[in-house]
Write an enzyme that holds these catalytic residues in place. Sequence first.
Site, PDB file in Angstrom:
ATOM      1  N   LEU C 232       0.827  -1.204   0.000  1.00 20.04           N
ATOM      2  CA  LEU C 232       0.000   0.000   0.000  1.00 20.04           C
ATOM      3  C   LEU C 232       0.865   1.260   0.000  1.00 20.04           C
ATOM      4  O   LEU C 232       1.775   1.389   0.821  1.00 20.04           O
ATOM      5  CB  LEU C 232      -0.914  -0.012   1.234  1.00 20.04           C
ATOM      6  CG  LEU C 232      -1.979   1.089   1.305  1.00 20.04           C
ATOM      7  CD1 LEU C 232      -3.024   0.883   0.218  1.00 20.04           C
ATOM      8  CD2 LEU C 232      -2.642   1.084   2.677  1.00 20.04           C
ATOM      9  N   ASP C 233       0.595   2.165  -0.935  1.00 20.95           N
ATOM     10  CA  ASP C 233       1.280   3.480  -1.019  1.00 20.95           C
ATOM     11  C   ASP C 233       2.785   3.351  -1.253  1.00 20.95           C
ATOM     12  O   ASP C 233       3.539   4.307  -1.017  1.00 20.95           O
ATOM     13  CB  ASP C 233       1.051   4.309   0.267  1.00 20.95           C
ATOM     14  CG  ASP C 233      -0.428   4.539   0.533  1.00 20.95           C
ATOM     15  OD1 ASP C 233      -1.195   4.536  -0.450  1.00 20.95           O
ATOM     16  OD2 ASP C 233      -0.801   4.697   1.696  1.00 20.95           O
ATOM     17  N   GLU C 234       3.262   2.172  -1.707  1.00 14.53           N
ATOM     18  CA  GLU C 234       4.694   1.965  -1.906  1.00 14.53           C
ATOM     19  C   GLU C 234       5.067   1.834  -3.377  1.00 14.53           C
ATOM     20  O   GLU C 234       6.227   1.631  -3.711  1.00 14.53           O
ATOM     21  CB  GLU C 234       5.165   0.712  -1.148  1.00 14.53           C
ATOM     22  CG  GLU C 234       5.153   0.840   0.362  1.00 14.53           C
ATOM     23  CD  GLU C 234       6.158   1.865   0.852  1.00 14.53           C
ATOM     24  OE1 GLU C 234       7.222   2.035   0.220  1.00 14.53           O
ATOM     25  OE2 GLU C 234       5.862   2.524   1.874  1.00 14.53           O
TER      26      GLU C 234
END
Lengths: 289, 289, 289, 289
Positions: C232-234
């Site tokens: 997530l969000d990476e």
Amino acid sequence: MSSVTLVVRCKDRTGLVAALSDFVFRYDGNVLEADQYSDTEIAEGGEHGAFFMRIRWDITNFSLDRSGIEAALSVLSQRFDLDYTLSYDDEQPRVALFCSSTPHCVYDLLLRQEMGEFLGRIVVIISNHEKMREVAEHFSIPFEHVPVTAENKNEAEERQQAILKEHRVNLVVLARYMQVLSPSFVRSWRGQIINIHHSFLPAFAGARPYHQARMRGVKIIGATAHYVTEELDEGPIIEQDVAHVSHHHGVADLVRIGRDLERQVLSRAVRLHLERRLVIDGNRTIVFR
Amino acid sequence: MSSVTLVVRCKDRTGLVAALSDFVFRYDGNVLEADQYSDTEIAEGGEHGAFFMRIRWDITNFSLDRSGIEAALSVLSQRFDLDYTLSYDDEQPRVALFCSSTPHCVYDLLLRQEMGEFLGRIVVIISNHEKMREVAEHFSIPFEHVPVTAENKNEAEERQQAILKEHRVNLVVLARYMQVLSPSFVRSWRGQIINIHHSFLPAFAGARPYHQARMRGVKIIGATAHYVTEELDEGPIIEQDVAHVSHHHGVADLVRIGRDLERQVLSRAVRLHLERRLVIDGNRTIVFR
Amino acid sequence: MSSVTLVVRCKDRTGLVAALSDFVFRYDGNVLEADQYSDTEIAEGGEHGAFFMRIRWDITNFSLDRSGIEAALSVLSQRFDLDYTLSYDDEQPRVALFCSSTPHCVYDLLLRQEMGEFLGRIVVIISNHEKMREVAEHFSIPFEHVPVTAENKNEAEERQQAILKEHRVNLVVLARYMQVLSPSFVRSWRGQIINIHHSFLPAFAGARPYHQARMRGVKIIGATAHYVTEELDEGPIIEQDVAHVSHHHGVADLVRIGRDLERQVLSRAVRLHLERRLVIDGNRTIVFR
Amino acid sequence: MSSVTLVVRCKDRTGLVAALSDFVFRYDGNVLEADQYSDTEIAEGGEHGAFFMRIRWDITNFSLDRSGIEAALSVLSQRFDLDYTLSYDDEQPRVALFCSSTPHCVYDLLLRQEMGEFLGRIVVIISNHEKMREVAEHFSIPFEHVPVTAENKNEAEERQQAILKEHRVNLVVLARYMQVLSPSFVRSWRGQIINIHHSFLPAFAGARPYHQARMRGVKIIGATAHYVTEELDEGPIIEQDVAHVSHHHGVADLVRIGRDLERQVLSRAVRLHLERRLVIDGNRTIVFR
């Protein structure tokens, strides 16, 4: 023209703006700048939040002398439970620069002083490298070489404290100073040490932020000026700025581009502090522009 | 919570901040926002310059009713020769949008209203093209089609004036309206018409600014929101923003990039006006942020 | 004019630019755009690093037909061990928008399509809220309501996959879609899902970034468009932008200001993808401007 | 590693990219950077427009020596009617700084040279004020004081020309030099003089731009670096940047804020020139980033 700046912080309540501006008026002061901020968000808890005000007035014809002002303010501060600082614009804060071997921020601050951008005065430069001596001498600022190692850190900080005391310093600016100051040193200068961190905090705290930025592939890099607290890179943020970068920019490019951000952001933060436009509120800053 | 905003303009003199904040306090108002500005540069002529203040307070427990406030203010305004406007935040300004066939600014303003960004209310859309009717209907805003030609310009403006009157409009927003309003129309709405010009004024005033920008080879383009005066593109500037461009960008690209600037800048300007943060000072604006 | 865009990625070596541009020339193509990038930093390991090239040419008079181009490229790709994508500009990518109840990004993308800013075509909108149906209908885009709960998540994703298949979608854009897609869903669309995160990543990843920003007292907020990966969000960052904020801005203001960043950044990222200007390189993107 | 940069300009036609990159490849050069631009807008006239290409390659193993490269290029240039410049990165351009009494741009350029940001070398500083001598000496750069008056202007320029010749200067940088150079001087250095103008051109050309900006009440100020031509402030723009300002900023503040823009913009422009990233195309510049 001579002027004075009063910065107030207290629990919000009615009548504060009236009382403070009336105080200035009653003794024939003319308000030059006045700005206030009530933190209504915290106030949502029901009771009032924090109140902050910065008021600067012309004291040329003020009917109270400095001791009279102190006396009158102490009355006001008891009545409203004020936390305040009073600064006369003819009393210039005395600034010390700490630096290592990177010169760009030091040059920037010294040049701005030479061009009359600052209210304060840089009175001494302390570095753990001899290299910066000639820069200090070019601008005719006293230079103190204080080497720092793991072994001599305590002695070095005692030496630094002595130098700061000797020069009656009010503000310490870490202009790319690559040593970490001890918690006790930091505590002794709470709210009086400004550091420039070469990243957009809270992103890339700690070491080698430009390498971290390159690894993560960000499209923007930044710099952050903040007050120094015991927690590294966690202090109240004063000023930030950013620059757009691309895959073309290697670490060396990010370092170069970052240098421009660092000196801009640090200088703006120092200027805001010297003009008494900053109030620390927990881990945030109120900035009266 | 109900609040009122007072915006004052007068010749600078001592005691103004005190008098205005005391007025709020004496009748149990709590100041929510207060900002003032003294134009000391003009004051360099020796006598004081202009003084501007915006003060907003909570009137939930205010001990004066609206007529009482009017009465008290008229006394104050005589004493200090004030030029002031008073606005109750529950009295929403009524906004008319003028547009032609380019929809991006209209969509932007309507969407912001739908998302609750504005204090005011868009009550009617007037266009010289039928094309925008469906947009108006989608957002349930009355739409008036008023074709404009060289021949019918006077009649068209009479029609527009009638529509504005019927909808009790307080602010006219030219959202990429491609017709020039007559001086008499402009005079009748002095300080109440906001236009978006698709260049960084004063650069590239007049027609086809993106073509002018491309020809001159500028590296930055901009947009400017300003109050409309009789002189085309010469009115007081409210807000500006810019974007970096390069030789890669043809006119079509500049137009596309510019659209993003136009809607951002226009919306910010409208928002500032609706929150009573703007004062016109000659050909400049004072913006209380 | 009809054109084709070739995006190549391989191990750097001499002759690549020559071979690729010669291929275009030999069959009477005229180069419209050519840009290359050699990752010399990685190359510091001694052996050459990665090579990336984007070349777009006019095929109006090209002497190879599409199958001929495929054949010729397969020869080239074997000779140089190329990893490439070939896209004909008349074959518009088909885009699906995922959204929840916040409309600003959806409006923005649909309006840009209506104004002809995109090479691709938005063919379906999938939302877990009925609310967005009328927006879809206003722009005449098919709308699919797929409610998502902890219980029905698998079924919901099967439904979404079926819809994407039915509409022959090439790119999924998460326009403020508040559900987390499963790793298997993400894997099946690797490099084909773009998300907008409402913070300046890597700062404030995860939930409620504007609350985090307010707590930390940052002076700048941002938005980040990135490809979605299992973490997530990476995922690889495509585009970022920021806005300056102050202590005056409460969370509600940050949300409002952030909306402008989100739609700008997301739209720019989608545009770059649709023009085949993006190459994913590990966890970074190469962006051919 | 030794490298060479070829910048080409000619009428667009097919095969140019192929021919140039093939030339590099055939003699065992490895392309480090390649970027091209075809001005298709001008091309809309039917016939092809202008073609620009910058290609930089590693000549460590190049099988042609410098005279061989010249010979091969002259053949190519005849075949394609090329207008080209060839620069070896180990032949550093020699730069002269012209300045008056404002030091910020001079400090900035000298510091950047000291920190290794430039490909070129500042070899002499020419000023009409003695004041800058100590700055030059601090950075160990030869300093020449050439006073300029209405009467001695011709002699002064002859003196300046002699100094430039003596130091074998390739680029003249006007770092806030407050004298206007004569048309004949400018002609003799066509495309080799870079000036920083302290406004966002074409806005506020001529004298006292910050006063003009204050009068007009703009919300953004800027700085512009451009090549000097016979028409004052009308030369091809290389780089521009801006800063947001408000009614709070008097002329003195605009001057201070502007100084930061001036040095940033001028330094970026000089850097682009020294890296051979600039091509003058009529009154515009092509900038290969």
